[in-house]
Design an enzyme around this catalytic site. Structure first.
Site, PDB file in Angstrom:
ATOM      1  N   SER A 249       0.821  -1.209   0.000  1.00 56.70           N
ATOM      2  CA  SER A 249       0.000   0.000   0.000  1.00 56.70           C
ATOM      3  C   SER A 249       0.858   1.263   0.000  1.00 56.70           C
ATOM      4  CB  SER A 249      -0.892   0.010   1.244  1.00 56.70           C
ATOM      5  OG  SER A 249      -1.733   1.135   1.209  1.00 56.70           O
TER       6      SER A 249
ATOM      7  N   CYS B 177      -0.545   4.008  10.636  1.00 55.97           N
ATOM      8  CA  CYS B 177      -0.035   5.216  10.010  1.00 55.97           C
ATOM      9  C   CYS B 177       0.388   6.178  11.102  1.00 55.97           C
ATOM     10  CB  CYS B 177      -1.092   5.845   9.126  1.00 55.97           C
ATOM     11  SG  CYS B 177      -0.451   7.295   8.299  1.00 55.97           S
TER      12      CYS B 177
ATOM     13  N   LYS C  91      -2.989  -4.179   9.680  1.00 53.12           N
ATOM     14  CA  LYS C  91      -1.588  -3.857   9.398  1.00 53.12           C
ATOM     15  C   LYS C  91      -0.923  -3.288  10.640  1.00 53.12           C
ATOM     16  CE  LYS C  91       1.414  -1.790   6.003  1.00 53.12           C
ATOM     17  NZ  LYS C  91       1.474  -1.273   4.629  1.00 53.12           N
TER      18      LYS C  91
HETATM   19  C1  LIG Z   1       5.905   6.218  -0.048  1.00 49.40           C
HETATM   20  C2  LIG Z   1       5.225   5.228   0.835  1.00 49.40           C
HETATM   21  C3  LIG Z   1       3.876   5.350   1.104  1.00 49.40           C
HETATM   22  C4  LIG Z   1       3.214   4.444   1.924  1.00 49.40           C
HETATM   23  N1  LIG Z   1       1.883   4.574   2.134  1.00 49.40           N
HETATM   24  C5  LIG Z   1       1.220   3.638   2.877  1.00 49.40           C
HETATM   25  C6  LIG Z   1      -0.194   3.688   3.021  1.00 49.40           C
HETATM   26  O1  LIG Z   1      -0.862   4.557   2.460  1.00 49.40           O
HETATM   27  N2  LIG Z   1      -0.804   2.736   3.794  1.00 49.40           N
HETATM   28  C7  LIG Z   1      -0.087   1.740   4.409  1.00 49.40           C
HETATM   29  O2  LIG Z   1      -0.653   0.908   5.083  1.00 49.40           O
HETATM   30  N3  LIG Z   1       1.253   1.655   4.264  1.00 49.40           N
HETATM   31  C8  LIG Z   1       1.913   2.579   3.507  1.00 49.40           C
HETATM   32  N4  LIG Z   1       3.292   2.472   3.348  1.00 49.40           N
HETATM   33  C9  LIG Z   1       4.018   1.363   3.996  1.00 49.40           C
HETATM   34  C10 LIG Z   1       4.231   0.212   3.022  1.00 49.40           C
HETATM   35  O3  LIG Z   1       3.022  -0.310   2.562  1.00 49.40           O
HETATM   36  C11 LIG Z   1       5.062  -0.902   3.662  1.00 49.40           C
HETATM   37  O4  LIG Z   1       4.364  -1.411   4.775  1.00 49.40           O
HETATM   38  C12 LIG Z   1       6.430  -0.435   4.129  1.00 49.40           C
HETATM   39  O5  LIG Z   1       6.957   0.526   3.256  1.00 49.40           O
HETATM   40  C13 LIG Z   1       7.435  -1.583   4.278  1.00 49.40           C
HETATM   41  O6  LIG Z   1       7.648  -2.241   3.067  1.00 49.40           O
HETATM   42  P1  LIG Z   1       8.862  -1.882   2.056  1.00 49.40           P
HETATM   43  O7  LIG Z   1      10.106  -1.835   2.862  1.00 49.40           O
HETATM   44  O8  LIG Z   1       8.831  -2.946   1.013  1.00 49.40           O
HETATM   45  O9  LIG Z   1       8.542  -0.531   1.490  1.00 49.40           O
HETATM   46  C14 LIG Z   1       3.943   3.389   2.519  1.00 49.40           C
HETATM   47  C15 LIG Z   1       5.316   3.269   2.253  1.00 49.40           C
HETATM   48  C16 LIG Z   1       5.961   4.168   1.433  1.00 49.40           C
HETATM   49  C17 LIG Z   1       7.427   3.984   1.172  1.00 49.40           C
END
Ligand SMILES: Cc1cc2nc3c(=O)[nH]c(=O)nc-3n(C[C@H](O)[C@H](O)[C@H](O)COP(=O)(O)O)c2cc1C
Ligand SMILES: Cc1cc2nc3c(=O)[nH]c(=O)nc-3n(C[C@H](O)[C@H](O)[C@H](O)COP(=O)(O)OP(=O)(O)OC[C@H]3O[C@@H](n4cnc5c(N)ncnc54)[C@H](O)[C@@H]3O)c2cc1C
Ligand SMILES: Cc1cc2nc3c(=O)[nH]c(=O)nc-3n(C[C@H](O)[C@H](O)[C@H](O)COP(=O)(O)OP(=O)(O)OC[C@H]3O[C@@H](n4cnc5c(N)ncnc54)[C@H](O)[C@@H]3O)c2cc1C
Ligand SMILES: Cc1cc2nc3c(=O)[nH]c(=O)nc-3n(C[C@H](O)[C@H](O)[C@H](O)COP(=O)(O)O)c2cc1C
Ligand code: FES
Ligand code: FES
Lengths: 305, 251, 305, 251
Positions: A21, A130, A165
């Site tokens: 997400s 969040c 989450k």
């Molecule tokens: C730019 C950005 C925006 C994100 N927006 C959301 C969001 O709107 N809702 C959510 O649950 N997680 C959000 N996340 C968290 C990611 O979904 C994920 O849980 C987190 O980045 C860890 O995974 P990764 O290391 O592969 O990025 C966001 C992450 C990033 C980097």
């Protein structure tokens, strides 16, 4: 059953790979790069009750093996998302997971109920983690009682399976997981970002306008693996794992730790084709480490305890 | 359409203080790039790509030229790449400059520092269409000046430096009153410069190229929004921009 | 006052750079590479009441921009440390900080008292954040009440200034900081490692024999900066900052966030001369960013709020 | 004494499956290295250094030879280095093999896989002192075999492969009964092999070289301990080892 297939509450995934997400918008941009029907599922960007503009810029910064973000839940609101984005994504043969956010319990409830009324969404991901969302000064994502409460209410508001989450910014991740499991969660999604900061030496101020941002990327992978491994020993609902995944081998590591499927976030920014590439590579990776199917790998490291 | 491409480094040269000019070969990007677009470069060991403007295109030789300043670890590392190496790039990215020339006679290009590069490809393209081009280029100091003669080939070119070590002393805004009549301006440079220009030239039609820290670079992550006067209230620099009509964005 | 000098309770540091506990042993090995008198201080490896062998191997693993460790407090015990190691370090013109660990409150008390009886130690760093130390199932480092209690007892047992080393594995770092401040801590030391895990795909087991290990290195720097910045706004005692430092610019970032001095851990493994190199570079870095002295930079980003 | 050094890559060659031989130039390390010691190599983008044994030294040309297997990301990256590049290295590290030769007539070298390299410099050194050397080298398969002729230059050399695709089929332990008399053995290789050997040859004087994941590589962090029969109960592989008397360590 096929090599890559995974069945989770409400989700019959052709493979365990989905974009995380917030890192994939609503899929439009990445559909230029590959056919989204290839994906196990798509987790959409967070939806709130009404439109939000989000935080001032800069909203992102780079860190060693990771990044910080403080987008601030910018989104057009749940109605517009259903109208424009869910409709767009429905043309693809993939599952759609809606990320549900809000500032109050009522807003969560409203968003969940609104998604429930559309047939096109297959599951909800309840974003209690969040960092900008609080009620009465307490973050839903860091207090087991609040987390349970919002889970219960969202479960009542919707017939869709709910994946809660979890935030890693807690002393006791197992307590959080148990609390939402008891409250009726169908699954867990973990981990969200760790709260971090970077300071610009020239301006002597935090780089991110919001000051703090969420740390993501491969830097946090060891923390995600540890938390999933710990939680897997104490809950019975399935886990969608995430945090720094950028290769099929990383996916295997998450499966071994206890994840039943995974989401890929930050790595989309380095390589817009990452989910597609991982799906192509996964069968070879499974074979290389002696697994007949994805299902065989799930929780293997925990069982080896 | 934006695509993931490998670009071969044909040459790389330091052309001014901390400023590298790189010529990159790739048929897809050279074929499709328009002035004002950028490429999004993956630098080894870095999570986020670096956006760099397209400074010139040679369709015959299938090359794209970029100019960048060594600022932090990413551009530093990029500057260590050698001819023959390949870059992992997304591009051509973003929306370029408005180049419909109907009724257009004279245009003014205003480039500041590392905002100069996109002005070059734009000016060259407009001049080819027989538009009269005037260029105002601002740099920190003499050591930072580049591409003056190249701009002179298609435009009357004014150079200013902050410290007066070359050309006029001061900011680009000090020269603009002296350049004569023009129908439209285009500008790229640091935010304070763009603010001053859009204020001063608020009566003119203008297009400006903005910078912001990017996540995805393709329009998906909402890292790079800029507030606008439009109905939605914002636009994304990476996909709706980096070029905007001066009047639509709120700086 | 000189450019690099910093004064903290009990510590008159010629510069704010010290090797972090556990990453520098008792200095012997690194004294092959440079003169330890160059250092602001040396923080010794953790001392317990009696000798400990520590965890089985493997004890370390590499992660993206970081590492995991689970050494398990191996050390010869406080008496032998005083006899052999403090004596060795005393030949250098630098401050000596003893890292105090234990499994019970009584052990902490004993170690603190024993160090108090030697004149050569200048301050104690109270390690309540070692992931392997629990009492009654609760970790000292994650419960404000327990942290306050052990701080109080150690303060009573010793006349030396006590810097309490905080664990980042908590929901509310400010609550921890305030608790130990109220309990009499003279300063804080933060952050210790984040609990993480890495799984070996071939063996399908955690790489670290202890399963989990502490994540350190530049990967965790944004978390350290955020926590110091948050804590600085709420406590009045000085902070020794650490977590991923590997350059003079990193040191400046920690100072801006609110640290009064810093410790360098993992980076010693990449470059055994890192502390010496940073001390050489620091004056230039200060100048580049417009500071006349280290003291000018401390907490600057917080004051800019 | 251990020192931080820059070593220039003189040459780099793949000499067997996934196995690279690199010749490195550095006067300090070539001058001071003894058989059994290692160098600790910093690989760009990695936090921890990689320990690699010294496989040969040429004091006249001031070079050190290492042999390593591409195993994970660090050795993979290292294998991409080219002649002319520099390596950031600590060394010579650790304690080498016991090479007092008083009363010594015949020694047996037992190397398994990537444990073969340190045996080479050791055997060559001992042979120069007129010690009679016998070598038993074990590899996974034919594709992995290296340095057989080099060992033959100073020793009677037995090669075994696990799959029998070259030399005898089996493990080094299957050959040892056939090599004849010897006074002392030296061994380096995977832990199961060392366990089997130390068991089988428990009556003999033996020295073995151990591996463990390292943090500091200089003796400061206690990452690399091995339990021993000595009073302290443990030793550090990086500084007390990697070579130990077979009897003192508990495998
Ligand atoms: C730019 C950005 C925006 C994100 N927006 C959301 C969001 O709107 N809702 C959510 O649950 N997680 C959000 N996340 C968290 C990611 O979904 C994920 O849980 C987190 O980045 C860890 O995974 P990764 O290391 O592969 O990025 C966001 C992450 C990033 C980097
Ligand atoms: C559309 C666009 C076109 C650009 N064209 C050029 C060009 O032609 N030549 C040139 O020299 N520079 C250009 N820039 C600026 C260039 O992207 C930055 O200088 C570069 O990203 C800095 O990277 P770094 O690793 O050296 O700095 P670091 O400070 O180490 O970078 C850290 C992070 O911040 C981002 N960042 C830092 N400064 C900027 C900035 N000014 N704009 C956007 N992101 C930034 C980096 O991309 C990276 O994600 C452009 C920026 C944009 C948005
Ligand atoms: C004293 C000593 C001498 C050695 N000599 C040689 C040699 O001459 N040739 C050779 O090919 N290999 C040798 N090794 C093993 C070599 O160090 C590892 O193969 C190498 O570190 C693996 O790094 P990687 O990045 O490819 O693997 P990764 O798995 O990506 O490495 C991850 C981390 O684990 C460590 N690690 C992984 N495997 C080992 C191992 N077997 N021993 C120690 N650390 C390990 C790495 O150093 C790194 O810190 C030696 C090891 C030791 C302790
Ligand atoms: C191998 C290793 C051993 C450590 N041992 C201790 C210890 O004994 N006591 C302690 O308080 N912290 C210990 N730490 C934590 C460090 O002192 C430091 O707080 C942490 O590693 C973050 O700093 P860094 O990123 O610079 O390493 C250890 C860290 C490492 C990597
Ligand atoms: S950088 Fe992601 S939307 Fe612009
Ligand atoms: S690796 Fe640190 S003591 Fe051996």
């Amino acid at each position: 059953m096929s090599l890559l297939q995974v069945n989770l509450p409400g989700l019959h995934l052709k493979n365990p790979i989905m974009p995380a997400s917030g890192c994939f918008g609503f899929g439009r941009e990445y559909s230029q790069f590959y056919d989204l029907s290839k994906l196990g599922a798509v987790i959409m960007k967070a939806a709130t009750g009404s439109e939000r503009f989000g935080n001032p810029t800069p909203r992102v910064a780079e860190t060693a093996s990771g990044m910080l973000n403080a987008i601030g839940l910018q989104n057009p609101g749940v109605e517009k998302i259903i109208e424009n984005e869910v409709t767009f994504l429905s043309q693809y043969d993939t599952s759609i997971i809606a990320n549900v956010a809000g500032s109050t319990i009522e807003e969560y409830e409203y968003v969940a109920r609104t998604f429930n009324n559309t047939k096109a969404v297959h599951a909800l991901e309840l974003n209690i983690s969040c960092p900008n969302v609080k009620e009465g000064g307490i973050q839903f994502g860091t207090d087991p009682k609040m987390a349970a409460k919002v889970t219960e209410i969202v479960k009542k508001a919707s017939n869709l399976p709910v994946y809660v989450k979890l935030s890693p910014n807690v002393t006791d991740i197992v307590a959080m997981a148990k609390a939402v499991e008891s409250a009726g969660a169908d699954g867990l999604s973990m981990i969200n970002t760790l709260t971090g900061m970077q300071i610009n030496l020239a301006s002597k101020r935090p780089i991110i306008a919001n000051k703090t941002g969420g740390l993501s990327g491969v830097a946090i992978k060891p923390i995600a693996i540890r938390m999933i491994y710990e939680v897997k020993q104490h809950v019975h609902i399935p886990i969608i794992g995430m945090g720094g995944i950028r290769s099929a081998e990383d996916v295997l590591e998450f499966l071994l730790a206890g994840a039943s499927a995974v989401a890929v976030g930050t790595a989309n920014f380095s390589n817009p084709l990452i989910c597609s590439d991982i799906i192509d590579e996964l069968p070879r990776a499974l074979e290389r480490y002696g697994f007949n199917a994805v299902e065989d790998a799930i929780g293997k490291a925990v069982m080896n305890e | 359409m934006i695509s993931k491409q490998r670009m071969k480094i044909v040459s790389t040269n330091q052309i001014a203080k901390d400023t590298i000019e790189m010529v990159l070969k790739n048929s897809y990007i050279s074929e499709n790039a328009i002035p004002g677009q950028f490429i999004h470069i993956l630098v080894e060991g870095h999570t986020l790509r670096r956006p760099i403007s397209i400074a010139d295109v040679d369709k015959d030789n299938e090359t794209v030229t970029i100019l960048f300043k060594k600022l932090g670890s990413g551009t530093e590392k990029l500057s260590e790449s050698k001819a023959g190496d390949f870059l992992n790039v997304l591009g051509p990215s973003g929306n370029g400059f408005e180049t419909s020339t109907e009724g257009l006679h004279t245009v003014l290009l205003i480039g500041g520092g590392i905002g100069v590069p996109p002005m070059y490809y734009l000016g060259k393209s407009l001049a080819k269409q027989n538009i009269h081009v005037i260029s105002v280029l601002g740099f920190q100091s003499k050591d930072h000046v580049f591409y003056e003669e190249k701009f002179q080939q298609f435009s009357k070119t004014y150079v200013v430096t902050n410290d007066g070590s070359y050309g006029d002393k001061g900011f680009v805004t000090s020269v603009i009153p002296n350049v004569g009549e023009f129908d439209r301006y285009y500008s790229c440079g640091p935010l304070p410069m763009l603010k001053a220009i859009t204020n001063e030239l608020s009566e003119k039609e203008g297009f400006i190229s903005l910078e912001e820290r990017m996540g995805c670079g393709v329009g998906a992550c909402f890292a790079c929004v800029v507030p606008t006067n439009t109905e939605k209230g914002y636009k994304k620099i990476c996909s709706d921009g980096p070029v905007f009509a001066a009047r639509e964005v709120i700086l």
